[in-house]
Design a protein around this motif. Structure first.
Motif, PDB file in Angstrom:
ATOM      1  N   LYS A   1       0.825  -1.213   0.000  1.00 45.85           N
ATOM      2  CA  LYS A   1       0.000   0.000   0.000  1.00 45.85           C
ATOM      3  C   LYS A   1       0.854   1.255   0.000  1.00 45.85           C
ATOM      4  O   LYS A   1       0.567   2.221  -0.690  1.00 45.85           O
ATOM      5  CB  LYS A   1      -0.898   0.028   1.236  1.00 45.85           C
ATOM      6  CG  LYS A   1      -1.998  -0.989   1.218  1.00 45.85           C
ATOM      7  CD  LYS A   1      -3.157  -0.515   2.099  1.00 45.85           C
ATOM      8  CE  LYS A   1      -3.951  -1.720   2.598  1.00 45.85           C
ATOM      9  NZ  LYS A   1      -3.136  -2.590   3.481  1.00 45.85           N
ATOM     10  N   GLU A   2       1.938   1.227   0.795  1.00 41.97           N
ATOM     11  CA  GLU A   2       2.710   2.451   0.959  1.00 41.97           C
ATOM     12  C   GLU A   2       3.730   2.655  -0.145  1.00 41.97           C
ATOM     13  O   GLU A   2       3.909   3.751  -0.628  1.00 41.97           O
ATOM     14  CB  GLU A   2       3.452   2.423   2.301  1.00 41.97           C
ATOM     15  CG  GLU A   2       2.537   2.373   3.494  1.00 41.97           C
ATOM     16  CD  GLU A   2       1.688   3.618   3.578  1.00 41.97           C
ATOM     17  OE1 GLU A   2       0.511   3.491   3.947  1.00 41.97           O
ATOM     18  OE2 GLU A   2       2.196   4.703   3.243  1.00 41.97           O
TER      19      GLU A   2
ATOM     20  N   TYR B   1       7.649  -2.105  -7.056  1.00 36.21           N
ATOM     21  CA  TYR B   1       6.402  -1.473  -7.519  1.00 36.21           C
ATOM     22  C   TYR B   1       6.748  -0.213  -8.287  1.00 36.21           C
ATOM     23  O   TYR B   1       7.797   0.388  -8.075  1.00 36.21           O
ATOM     24  CB  TYR B   1       5.518  -1.039  -6.348  1.00 36.21           C
ATOM     25  CG  TYR B   1       5.234  -2.090  -5.336  1.00 36.21           C
ATOM     26  CD1 TYR B   1       5.625  -1.912  -4.015  1.00 36.21           C
ATOM     27  CD2 TYR B   1       4.560  -3.262  -5.673  1.00 36.21           C
ATOM     28  CE1 TYR B   1       5.356  -2.867  -3.068  1.00 36.21           C
ATOM     29  CE2 TYR B   1       4.293  -4.222  -4.719  1.00 36.21           C
ATOM     30  CZ  TYR B   1       4.690  -4.018  -3.428  1.00 36.21           C
ATOM     31  OH  TYR B   1       4.425  -4.965  -2.477  1.00 36.21           O
ATOM     32  N   THR B   2       5.811   0.231  -9.120  1.00 36.21           N
ATOM     33  CA  THR B   2       5.996   1.524  -9.778  1.00 36.21           C
ATOM     34  C   THR B   2       5.763   2.601  -8.734  1.00 36.21           C
ATOM     35  O   THR B   2       4.828   2.508  -7.943  1.00 36.21           O
ATOM     36  CB  THR B   2       4.944   1.692 -10.885  1.00 36.21           C
ATOM     37  OG1 THR B   2       4.749   0.437 -11.512  1.00 36.21           O
ATOM     38  CG2 THR B   2       5.418   2.687 -11.909  1.00 36.21           C
TER      39      THR B   2
ATOM     40  N   PRO C   1       7.056   6.507  -2.445  1.00 35.16           N
ATOM     41  CA  PRO C   1       5.654   6.101  -2.295  1.00 35.16           C
ATOM     42  C   PRO C   1       5.114   5.502  -3.593  1.00 35.16           C
ATOM     43  O   PRO C   1       5.503   5.916  -4.695  1.00 35.16           O
ATOM     44  CB  PRO C   1       4.936   7.414  -1.956  1.00 35.16           C
ATOM     45  CG  PRO C   1       6.002   8.409  -1.685  1.00 35.16           C
ATOM     46  CD  PRO C   1       7.220   7.955  -2.415  1.00 35.16           C
ATOM     47  N   ARG C   2       4.218   4.575  -3.412  1.00 38.52           N
ATOM     48  CA  ARG C   2       3.646   3.907  -4.581  1.00 38.52           C
ATOM     49  C   ARG C   2       2.737   4.876  -5.311  1.00 38.52           C
ATOM     50  O   ARG C   2       2.048   5.675  -4.702  1.00 38.52           O
ATOM     51  CB  ARG C   2       2.858   2.690  -4.115  1.00 38.52           C
ATOM     52  CG  ARG C   2       2.519   1.786  -5.243  1.00 38.52           C
ATOM     53  CD  ARG C   2       2.154   0.431  -4.788  1.00 38.52           C
ATOM     54  NE  ARG C   2       1.983  -0.412  -5.972  1.00 38.52           N
ATOM     55  CZ  ARG C   2       1.524  -1.642  -5.954  1.00 38.52           C
ATOM     56  NH1 ARG C   2       1.180  -2.178  -4.794  1.00 38.52           N
ATOM     57  NH2 ARG C   2       1.407  -2.331  -7.051  1.00 38.52           N
TER      58      ARG C   2
ATOM     59  N   PRO D   1      -3.299  -1.080  -4.417  1.00 40.26           N
ATOM     60  CA  PRO D   1      -4.354  -2.110  -4.513  1.00 40.26           C
ATOM     61  C   PRO D   1      -5.659  -1.563  -3.942  1.00 40.26           C
ATOM     62  O   PRO D   1      -5.680  -0.845  -2.958  1.00 40.26           O
ATOM     63  CB  PRO D   1      -3.811  -3.259  -3.662  1.00 40.26           C
ATOM     64  CG  PRO D   1      -2.783  -2.654  -2.794  1.00 40.26           C
ATOM     65  CD  PRO D   1      -2.236  -1.460  -3.488  1.00 40.26           C
ATOM     66  N   ARG D   2      -6.709  -1.887  -4.602  1.00 41.69           N
ATOM     67  CA  ARG D   2      -8.017  -1.406  -4.169  1.00 41.69           C
ATOM     68  C   ARG D   2      -8.835  -2.587  -3.683  1.00 41.69           C
ATOM     69  O   ARG D   2      -8.804  -3.655  -4.265  1.00 41.69           O
ATOM     70  CB  ARG D   2      -8.745  -0.767  -5.368  1.00 41.69           C
ATOM     71  CG  ARG D   2      -9.143   0.656  -5.168  1.00 41.69           C
ATOM     72  CD  ARG D   2      -9.513   1.279  -6.490  1.00 41.69           C
ATOM     73  NE  ARG D   2      -8.368   1.890  -7.132  1.00 41.69           N
ATOM     74  CZ  ARG D   2      -7.780   2.999  -6.697  1.00 41.69           C
ATOM     75  NH1 ARG D   2      -8.209   3.606  -5.632  1.00 41.69           N
ATOM     76  NH2 ARG D   2      -6.743   3.492  -7.337  1.00 41.69           N
ATOM     77  N   GLN D   3      -9.553  -2.349  -2.604  1.00 38.93           N
ATOM     78  CA  GLN D   3     -10.442  -3.398  -2.108  1.00 38.93           C
ATOM     79  C   GLN D   3     -11.646  -3.470  -3.022  1.00 38.93           C
ATOM     80  O   GLN D   3     -12.232  -2.455  -3.355  1.00 38.93           O
ATOM     81  CB  GLN D   3     -10.918  -3.046  -0.696  1.00 38.93           C
ATOM     82  CG  GLN D   3      -9.841  -3.191   0.362  1.00 38.93           C
ATOM     83  CD  GLN D   3      -9.407  -4.634   0.504  1.00 38.93           C
ATOM     84  OE1 GLN D   3      -8.506  -5.090  -0.198  1.00 38.93           O
ATOM     85  NE2 GLN D   3     -10.064  -5.343   1.392  1.00 38.93           N
TER      86      GLN D   3
END
Lengths: 134, 144
Positions: free
Chosen positions: B46-47, B107-108, B128-129, B135-137
């Motif tokens: 997430k971060e 990650y990008t 930071p991502r 990712p989305r819930q």
């Protein structure tokens, strides 16, 4: 390729029967030692160590430098994806030559590099000897 | 007689891979120096990514850090100490030369939000991502 990964940081040898009270690993800091005309200088790499966490002791002929590191774990909640170095305390000992003036040893820390200056006792300083032509 | 057809494509791919391998390693000296500084890469989906490197004795002004969406590059030099006249080394273990490290990021990242800081000789870079990539819930709707 894995043999390259741990060659950067060498772990210090553990003396027989002696344990450390702190739980972290202990590494040997890499050093450069040079000898100038009136002192010997030791430069030791101790990244992550603050000035207040350095301990230098001189016992008989042995100088021991200790550096303590406070953040042994990584950032909260993150997972280690690629680890090339471990984080831990530093310790290294040196036997001093006779010529060192033990009362005037100085040390300073800057940017994670510890600099220990060992002045040579006046009798041991290099003296230039001029050759007279006869 | 039965002959196997000579597969040019495989040979060519091998040649290209070997070229790429030598191209990247030729820029760096071999041995321990090839890995200065050592880096640790931490990730949270997430971060984003945090990269840390031990760079004792390297002042921040000399560091050249650049980042693309998926690669972080750290360039710099650790210059050896200026020795006074007539001084001689008894021991030389510290790496003192140019260095360059490229780290592939898991990650990008959002290059505008990248921050770097140095404390006690440890370089920490926070990447930071990218917002769109987090990712989305996904909520599962039930009906009936």
């Amino acid at each position: 390729m894995t043999d390259e990964l741990q060659t950067q940081k060498q772990e210090a040898e553990i003396m027989e029967g002696v344990e450390r009270t702190r739980a972290s690993r202990v590494y040997l800091p890499q050093v450069d030692i040079y000898s100038a005309s009136d002192d010997i200088v030791i430069l030791a790499d101790m990244p992550g160590v603050a000035e207040k966490d350095i301990d230098i002791t001189l016992e008989k002929d042995v100088l021991t430098i200790n550096g303590y590191v406070s953040t042994a774990d990584g950032p909260e909640g993150y997972e280690l994806v690629h680890g090339e170095y471990g984080i831990g305390d530093y310790q290294r000992s040196f036997t001093l030559p006779d010529e060192v003036d033990r009362d005037n040893i100085e040390a300073s820390l800057s940017n994670g590099v510890l600099r220990v200056t060992l002045p040579k006792a006046p009798e041991a300083q290099t003296r230039k000897i001029t050759v007279k032509a006869v | 007689m039965f002959r196997q057809p000579y597969n040019w494509r495989e040979i060519d791919r091998l040649r290209r891979d070997m070229d790429r391998l030598f191209e990247t390693s030729a820029r760096r000296p071999l041995g321990r120096a090839a890995r200065f500084p050592a880096v640790n890469v931490w990730a949270d989906e997430k971060e984003g990514v945090i990269v840390s490197a031990e760079l004792p004795g390297v002042s921040p002004e000399i560091l050249d850090i650049s980042v693309t969406a998926d690669t972080l590059t750290i360039n710099g030099t650790r210059s050896p100490e200026d020795l006074p006249e007539e001084a001689q080394y008894h021991r030389r273990e510290r790496y003192c030369a140019d260095f360059s490290r490229s780290v592939q990021l898991p990650y990008t990242v959002d290059t505008n939000q990248v921050e770097a800081s140095v404390e006690n000789g440890v370089l920490t870079i926070t990447l930071p991502r990218a917002e769109a990539e987090k990712p989305r819930q996904i909520e599962v709707k039930t009906s009936g």
